[in-house]
Design a protein around this motif. Sequence first.
Motif, PDB file in Angstrom:
ATOM      1  N   VAL A  13      36.614  71.826  -9.753  1.00 35.19           N
ATOM      2  CA  VAL A  13      37.028  70.816  -8.805  1.00 35.19           C
ATOM      3  C   VAL A  13      36.792  71.222  -7.521  1.00 35.19           C
ATOM      4  N   VAL A  14      36.018  70.573  -6.543  1.00 27.59           N
ATOM      5  CA  VAL A  14      36.121  70.950  -5.182  1.00 27.59           C
ATOM      6  C   VAL A  14      36.526  69.513  -4.292  1.00 27.59           C
ATOM      7  N   LEU A  15      37.422  69.981  -3.570  1.00 28.74           N
ATOM      8  CA  LEU A  15      38.388  68.937  -2.796  1.00 28.74           C
ATOM      9  C   LEU A  15      37.725  68.743  -1.393  1.00 28.74           C
ATOM     10  N   VAL A  16      37.254  67.486  -1.079  1.00 34.00           N
ATOM     11  CA  VAL A  16      36.812  67.433   0.262  1.00 34.00           C
ATOM     12  C   VAL A  16      37.802  66.294   0.967  1.00 34.00           C
ATOM     13  N   ALA A  17      38.358  66.613   2.165  1.00 30.09           N
ATOM     14  CA  ALA A  17      39.240  65.999   2.889  1.00 30.09           C
ATOM     15  C   ALA A  17      38.421  65.547   4.175  1.00 30.09           C
ATOM     16  N   PRO A  18      38.790  64.655   4.875  1.00 24.41           N
ATOM     17  CA  PRO A  18      38.408  64.069   6.032  1.00 24.41           C
ATOM     18  C   PRO A  18      37.926  65.128   7.058  1.00 24.41           C
ATOM     19  N   GLY A  19      38.791  66.181   7.231  1.00 24.66           N
ATOM     20  CA  GLY A  19      38.806  67.274   8.081  1.00 24.66           C
ATOM     21  C   GLY A  19      38.520  67.067   9.649  1.00 24.66           C
ATOM     22  N   ALA A  20      38.898  65.777  10.024  1.00 21.39           N
ATOM     23  CA  ALA A  20      39.020  65.785  11.602  1.00 21.39           C
ATOM     24  C   ALA A  20      39.775  66.656  12.334  1.00 21.39           C
ATOM     25  N   ASN A  21      41.137  67.081  11.592  1.00 19.59           N
ATOM     26  CA  ASN A  21      42.179  67.749  12.121  1.00 19.59           C
ATOM     27  C   ASN A  21      42.950  68.581  11.181  1.00 19.59           C
ATOM     28  N   SER A  22      43.970  69.487  11.405  1.00 17.51           N
ATOM     29  CA  SER A  22      44.620  70.105  10.610  1.00 17.51           C
ATOM     30  C   SER A  22      45.555  69.253   9.546  1.00 17.51           C
ATOM     31  N   SER A  23      45.977  68.242  10.064  1.00 19.14           N
ATOM     32  CA  SER A  23      46.760  67.456   9.305  1.00 19.14           C
ATOM     33  C   SER A  23      45.781  66.718   8.212  1.00 19.14           C
ATOM     34  N   GLU A  71      27.301  75.183   2.569  1.00 22.10           N
ATOM     35  CA  GLU A  71      26.035  75.715   2.072  1.00 22.10           C
ATOM     36  C   GLU A  71      26.326  75.612   0.565  1.00 22.10           C
ATOM     37  N   TRP A  72      27.824  76.281   0.234  1.00 24.84           N
ATOM     38  CA  TRP A  72      27.862  76.197  -1.086  1.00 24.84           C
ATOM     39  C   TRP A  72      28.189  74.948  -1.675  1.00 24.84           C
ATOM     40  N   VAL A  73      28.581  73.993  -1.036  1.00 23.10           N
ATOM     41  CA  VAL A  73      28.661  72.714  -1.624  1.00 23.10           C
ATOM     42  C   VAL A  73      27.173  72.051  -1.889  1.00 23.10           C
ATOM     43  N   LYS A  74      26.319  72.149  -1.015  1.00 21.78           N
ATOM     44  CA  LYS A  74      25.107  71.652  -1.169  1.00 21.78           C
ATOM     45  C   LYS A  74      24.289  72.341  -2.322  1.00 21.78           C
ATOM     46  N   ALA A  75      24.523  73.796  -2.684  1.00 20.28           N
ATOM     47  CA  ALA A  75      23.870  74.249  -3.588  1.00 20.28           C
ATOM     48  C   ALA A  75      24.261  73.804  -4.860  1.00 20.28           C
ATOM     49  N   ASN A  76      25.913  73.457  -5.164  1.00 20.42           N
ATOM     50  CA  ASN A  76      26.404  73.111  -6.403  1.00 20.42           C
ATOM     51  C   ASN A  76      26.880  71.927  -6.586  1.00 20.42           C
ATOM     52  N   SER A  77      26.911  70.904  -5.506  1.00 24.98           N
ATOM     53  CA  SER A  77      27.786  69.607  -5.873  1.00 24.98           C
ATOM     54  C   SER A  77      27.173  68.771  -7.038  1.00 24.98           C
ATOM     55  N   THR A  78      26.016  69.003  -7.480  1.00 28.40           N
ATOM     56  CA  THR A  78      25.611  68.248  -8.711  1.00 28.40           C
ATOM     57  C   THR A  78      25.218  69.099  -9.725  1.00 28.40           C
ATOM     58  N   LYS A  79      25.846  70.111  -9.894  1.00 24.57           N
ATOM     59  CA  LYS A  79      25.626  71.039 -11.056  1.00 24.57           C
ATOM     60  C   LYS A  79      26.449  70.639 -12.074  1.00 24.57           C
ATOM     61  N   ALA A  80      26.330  70.675 -13.460  1.00 24.51           N
ATOM     62  CA  ALA A  80      27.140  70.589 -14.304  1.00 24.51           C
ATOM     63  C   ALA A  80      28.443  71.308 -14.504  1.00 24.51           C
ATOM     64  N   GLY A  81      29.315  70.753 -14.639  1.00 19.12           N
ATOM     65  CA  GLY A  81      30.694  71.371 -14.753  1.00 19.12           C
ATOM     66  C   GLY A  81      31.504  71.480 -13.241  1.00 19.12           C
ATOM     67  N   VAL A  82      30.635  70.872 -12.334  1.00 19.81           N
ATOM     68  CA  VAL A  82      31.507  70.744 -10.769  1.00 19.81           C
ATOM     69  C   VAL A  82      31.763  69.185 -10.569  1.00 19.81           C
ATOM     70  N   VAL A  83      32.641  69.006 -10.027  1.00 19.77           N
ATOM     71  CA  VAL A  83      33.123  67.714  -9.678  1.00 19.77           C
ATOM     72  C   VAL A  83      33.581  67.650  -8.232  1.00 19.77           C
ATOM     73  N   THR A  84      32.777  67.114  -7.267  1.00 22.14           N
ATOM     74  CA  THR A  84      33.247  67.193  -5.877  1.00 22.14           C
ATOM     75  C   THR A  84      34.066  65.890  -5.625  1.00 22.14           C
ATOM     76  N   VAL A  85      35.309  66.183  -5.032  1.00 23.54           N
ATOM     77  CA  VAL A  85      36.078  64.810  -4.992  1.00 23.54           C
ATOM     78  C   VAL A  85      36.418  64.450  -3.716  1.00 23.54           C
ATOM     79  N   ASP A  86      35.831  63.430  -3.157  1.00 21.41           N
ATOM     80  CA  ASP A  86      36.015  62.960  -1.792  1.00 21.41           C
ATOM     81  C   ASP A  86      37.269  62.151  -1.525  1.00 21.41           C
ATOM     82  N   ALA A  87      38.088  62.666  -0.809  1.00 20.08           N
ATOM     83  CA  ALA A  87      39.386  61.856  -0.723  1.00 20.08           C
ATOM     84  C   ALA A  87      39.573  61.116   0.439  1.00 20.08           C
ATOM     85  N   ARG A  88      38.452  60.810   0.905  1.00 23.31           N
ATOM     86  CA  ARG A  88      38.511  59.893   2.020  1.00 23.31           C
ATOM     87  C   ARG A  88      38.842  58.325   1.604  1.00 23.31           C
ATOM     88  N   GLY A  89      38.977  57.498   2.480  1.00 24.71           N
ATOM     89  CA  GLY A  89      39.036  55.871   2.192  1.00 24.71           C
ATOM     90  C   GLY A  89      37.920  55.498   1.561  1.00 24.71           C
TER      91      GLY A  89
END
Length: 315
Positions: free
Chosen positions: A110-120, A37-55
Amino acid sequence: MTTAKRVMGKWLGIACAAMIVFTMGSAKAADALVNVEWVKANSTKAGVVTVDARGKADYLRGHIPGAVNTDYAKDGWRVSKDGVPGVFPDDTTKLAALIGGLGIDNSTHVVLVAPGANSSDMGTATRMYWTFKVLGHDNVSILNGGMNAYLGAKDKDGNPTNPLEKGAAKVTAKTFNVALRKDMIPSTADVKAALDKGTVMVDNRTADQYMGVNRHGKSKANGTIPGATNLPQSWMTENGGGMFRSKDTIAQLYQAAGVPTSGEQISFCNTGHWASIGWFASSEILGNKDAKMYDASMTGWTAANMPTEAKIKVK
């Protein structure tokens, strides 16, 4: 104006200034974990960069609105050095340029986004989080559960209900300046000295590797650092998935494993990936700022011919 009033006014001014400085300083450190919910509300705001670390292919097919992409495994977040894989680079120039190229400067949240399928998978985010901290950037968070959590909400037809963008985001490069925290990167010699003085060593690998049954392909010996306690990284998330457990639950698991929740300790694994999950749990969730991570871990330890301890001898 009386002397008493002038003195009082002076001290009130100093107090207000101190409050402003305190508020500005505390704002630089973001919450370690944020939810969908936080990401949905803030991902496009100025000063926030969401980093998708998937392939890149997964990113292009659909990502959080405004998110930029970096390939954690290929873009230079980690390097090989003297036969030891995946360590923090000695020269941070390229790493700083990579971060700046993602549209991140020293004021960015900076908001980091991992794949999230498992702990690794979450180790992708925790390792990058640790890297930002080492570089002197505290304004960083992790999306708890990663992209898997963001995509988890679906309609009756199984389609994601949270908004997605396709293709690559437009990025304006910025300048990212490094303020290196060398104390966060203990060398093999530092770890040996800490071991000799009785510092707690926490092995975040699987039990079979800790016991000495199996080992990483780049490790030169079975077993663990002598006297280390095993606390597998998979314990830190719910059922080994992408959602971190609560602070209270993690504290209970530390107690069960015989690992203290305060005081000096060093987390390690094979290459500093799983260990970043253990360090994140200790330092950022439990709040133990005396916790550190051994970047080179067992591949670096055995490359230096340091002593090891195997609970089981396998021929």
